[in-house]
Design an enzyme around this catalytic site. Structure first.
Site, PDB file in Angstrom:
ATOM      1  N   ASP A 137       0.885  -1.159   0.000  1.00 19.92           N
ATOM      2  CA  ASP A 137       0.000   0.000   0.000  1.00 19.92           C
ATOM      3  C   ASP A 137       0.937   1.227   0.000  1.00 19.92           C
ATOM      4  O   ASP A 137       2.119   1.107   0.322  1.00 19.92           O
ATOM      5  CB  ASP A 137      -0.844  -0.070   1.273  1.00 19.92           C
ATOM      6  CG  ASP A 137      -1.671   1.165   1.490  1.00 19.92           C
ATOM      7  OD1 ASP A 137      -2.400   1.542   0.568  1.00 19.92           O
ATOM      8  OD2 ASP A 137      -1.586   1.752   2.579  1.00 19.92           O
ATOM      9  N   LEU A 138       0.417   2.387  -0.360  1.00 20.38           N
ATOM     10  CA  LEU A 138       1.289   3.576  -0.448  1.00 20.38           C
ATOM     11  C   LEU A 138       1.189   4.447   0.805  1.00 20.38           C
ATOM     12  O   LEU A 138       2.123   4.506   1.619  1.00 20.38           O
ATOM     13  CB  LEU A 138       0.911   4.376  -1.697  1.00 20.38           C
ATOM     14  CG  LEU A 138       1.708   5.641  -1.991  1.00 20.38           C
ATOM     15  CD1 LEU A 138       3.176   5.327  -2.216  1.00 20.38           C
ATOM     16  CD2 LEU A 138       1.140   6.354  -3.227  1.00 20.38           C
ATOM     17  N   ASP A 139       0.034   5.098   0.964  1.00 23.06           N
ATOM     18  CA  ASP A 139      -0.139   6.013   2.096  1.00 23.06           C
ATOM     19  C   ASP A 139      -0.122   5.232   3.407  1.00 23.06           C
ATOM     20  O   ASP A 139      -0.943   4.347   3.614  1.00 23.06           O
ATOM     21  CB  ASP A 139      -1.472   6.767   1.935  1.00 23.06           C
ATOM     22  CG  ASP A 139      -1.781   7.651   3.129  1.00 23.06           C
ATOM     23  OD1 ASP A 139      -0.835   8.111   3.788  1.00 23.06           O
ATOM     24  OD2 ASP A 139      -2.969   7.885   3.401  1.00 23.06           O
ATOM     25  N   LYS A 192     -10.907  -0.938  -1.727  1.00 19.18           N
ATOM     26  CA  LYS A 192     -10.698  -1.806  -0.563  1.00 19.18           C
ATOM     27  C   LYS A 192     -11.858  -1.553   0.401  1.00 19.18           C
ATOM     28  O   LYS A 192     -12.292  -0.414   0.499  1.00 19.18           O
ATOM     29  CB  LYS A 192      -9.374  -1.435   0.132  1.00 19.18           C
ATOM     30  CG  LYS A 192      -8.143  -1.531  -0.776  1.00 19.18           C
ATOM     31  CD  LYS A 192      -6.939  -0.849  -0.100  1.00 19.18           C
ATOM     32  CE  LYS A 192      -5.778  -0.723  -1.071  1.00 19.18           C
ATOM     33  NZ  LYS A 192      -4.633   0.022  -0.529  1.00 19.18           N
ATOM     34  N   THR A 216       1.299  10.353   3.419  1.00 20.37           N
ATOM     35  CA  THR A 216       0.602  11.402   2.662  1.00 20.37           C
ATOM     36  C   THR A 216      -0.692  11.815   3.369  1.00 20.37           C
ATOM     37  O   THR A 216      -1.298  12.822   2.996  1.00 20.37           O
ATOM     38  CB  THR A 216       0.277  10.939   1.220  1.00 20.37           C
ATOM     39  OG1 THR A 216      -0.090   9.570   1.251  1.00 20.37           O
ATOM     40  CG2 THR A 216       1.461  11.124   0.311  1.00 20.37           C
ATOM     41  N   GLU A 220       0.045  -3.424   4.567  1.00 17.95           N
ATOM     42  CA  GLU A 220      -1.076  -2.476   4.665  1.00 17.95           C
ATOM     43  C   GLU A 220      -1.176  -1.818   6.038  1.00 17.95           C
ATOM     44  O   GLU A 220      -0.948  -2.459   7.049  1.00 17.95           O
ATOM     45  CB  GLU A 220      -2.395  -3.237   4.446  1.00 17.95           C
ATOM     46  CG  GLU A 220      -3.084  -2.966   3.145  1.00 17.95           C
ATOM     47  CD  GLU A 220      -3.653  -1.567   2.971  1.00 17.95           C
ATOM     48  OE1 GLU A 220      -3.715  -0.791   3.933  1.00 17.95           O
ATOM     49  OE2 GLU A 220      -4.047  -1.268   1.837  1.00 17.95           O
ATOM     50  N   ASP A 221      -1.588  -0.541   6.039  1.00 19.05           N
ATOM     51  CA  ASP A 221      -1.769   0.158   7.325  1.00 19.05           C
ATOM     52  C   ASP A 221      -3.239   0.358   7.691  1.00 19.05           C
ATOM     53  O   ASP A 221      -3.530   0.739   8.820  1.00 19.05           O
ATOM     54  CB  ASP A 221      -1.104   1.541   7.281  1.00 19.05           C
ATOM     55  CG  ASP A 221      -1.855   2.498   6.375  1.00 19.05           C
ATOM     56  OD1 ASP A 221      -2.094   2.130   5.205  1.00 19.05           O
ATOM     57  OD2 ASP A 221      -2.215   3.591   6.834  1.00 19.05           O
ATOM     58  N   SER A 281      -2.440   0.544  -4.393  1.00 14.65           N
ATOM     59  CA  SER A 281      -2.915   1.743  -3.686  1.00 14.65           C
ATOM     60  C   SER A 281      -4.244   2.241  -4.243  1.00 14.65           C
ATOM     61  O   SER A 281      -4.524   2.090  -5.431  1.00 14.65           O
ATOM     62  CB  SER A 281      -1.861   2.845  -3.828  1.00 14.65           C
ATOM     63  OG  SER A 281      -2.394   4.109  -3.470  1.00 14.65           O
ATOM     64  N   ALA A 282      -5.033   2.867  -3.378  1.00 13.64           N
ATOM     65  CA  ALA A 282      -6.301   3.469  -3.810  1.00 13.64           C
ATOM     66  C   ALA A 282      -6.076   4.813  -4.492  1.00 13.64           C
ATOM     67  O   ALA A 282      -6.975   5.353  -5.122  1.00 13.64           O
ATOM     68  CB  ALA A 282      -7.205   3.664  -2.596  1.00 13.64           C
ATOM     69  N   LYS A 310      -8.431   7.214   5.883  1.00  9.57           N
ATOM     70  CA  LYS A 310      -7.236   6.477   5.476  1.00  9.57           C
ATOM     71  C   LYS A 310      -7.584   5.226   4.679  1.00  9.57           C
ATOM     72  O   LYS A 310      -8.388   4.403   5.126  1.00  9.57           O
ATOM     73  CB  LYS A 310      -6.388   6.120   6.698  1.00  9.57           C
ATOM     74  CG  LYS A 310      -5.714   7.346   7.286  1.00  9.57           C
ATOM     75  CD  LYS A 310      -4.695   6.983   8.358  1.00  9.57           C
ATOM     76  CE  LYS A 310      -4.021   8.256   8.840  1.00  9.57           C
ATOM     77  NZ  LYS A 310      -3.140   8.009   9.980  1.00  9.57           N
TER      78      LYS A 310
END
Ligand code: B16
Ligand code: MG
Length: 209
Positions: A11-13, A147, A19, A171-172, A116-117, A47
């Site tokens: 995942d990115l953020d 997601k 971000t 994933e966070d 990522s979303a 998030k």
């Protein structure tokens, strides 16, 4: 579980870069314009959530309702401000251990994907100077289901040419962990075990691995 993985999907953020703080500033500015308060606690609810769904949650918090065309214009306005913030991103904003961990996976020939979303994901990877470390990028422009739907991770796995059981998701967000499990993958949660209950293992960041 990490020794045998053939693919790692990030995942990115919240995993690669924080971000969320820039999303927060941009959403707060929109809320101010609409005349209500939007706090960091409220921001937690956004998030891992898609842009339009985030806007719906924000409007629900403010007790406001608008038509589709107005909502689209608001989301675009928020995004313009957000893009202004993230255009100043650089490598120093990578979360601890990211570069080292991705490089160690590359050295082991593990396939690396982004799941990522965000529709700004490629722009962000470029700013962070890590786009070259990814074999596959699946972002909010490529998938239609957000997601906790597994689509984003299933697509990443397929594009890596692998089977779900060979992939590990990092994933966070709770919805992201659920998406990884629904895709039949093992999931490393980044954050707190009491929040990421469904994850197979929870760490505070990639520097722990
Ligand atoms: P954009 P992730 C998500 O990123 C963010 O966590 C979420 O807050 C944001 O609304 C979503 O991307 C969409 O981002 O507005 O840039 O398309 O955690 O899935 O990497
Ligand atoms: Mg996230």
């Amino acid at each position: 579980m990490l020794e045998h993985m053939k693919g790692a999907i990030f995942d990115l953020d919240g995993v690669i870069v924080d971000t969320a703080k820039y999303h927060f500033l941009a959403w707060r500015s929109l809320a101010e314009e609409l005349g209500f308060e939007f706090t960091e606690e409220h921001n937690e609810r956004l998030k891992g959530v898609s842009r339009m769904r985030s806007l719906d949650i924000l409007l629900e918090i403010g007790g406001r309702d608008f038509g589709e065309a107005e909502k689209l214009a608001m989301a675009e306005k928020k995004n313009r401000l957000y893009v202004e913030y993230i255009s100043r991103l650089d490598e120093t904003e990578l979360l601890p251990g990211v570069k080292e961990y991705l490089s160690s996976l590359r050295a082991r020939n593990v396939g690396i994907a982004l799941g990522s979303a965000s529709k700004n994901a490629v722009f962000i990877l470029d700013k962070l100077n890590i786009a070259g470390l990814f074999d596959v990028v699946v972002d909010g422009n490529k998938v239609s289901q957000a997601k906790p739907d597994p689509e984003v991770f299933e697509t990443a796995c397929r594009e890596l040419g692998l089977e779900p059981q060979d992939c590990v998701v990092f994933e966070d967000a709770e919805a992201g962990v659920a998406a990884g499990k629904a895709a039949g993958m093992r999931v490393v949660g980044i954050g707190k075990p009491e929040v990421l209950k469904e994850a197979d293992r929870v760490v505070t960041g990639l520097h722990e691995l």
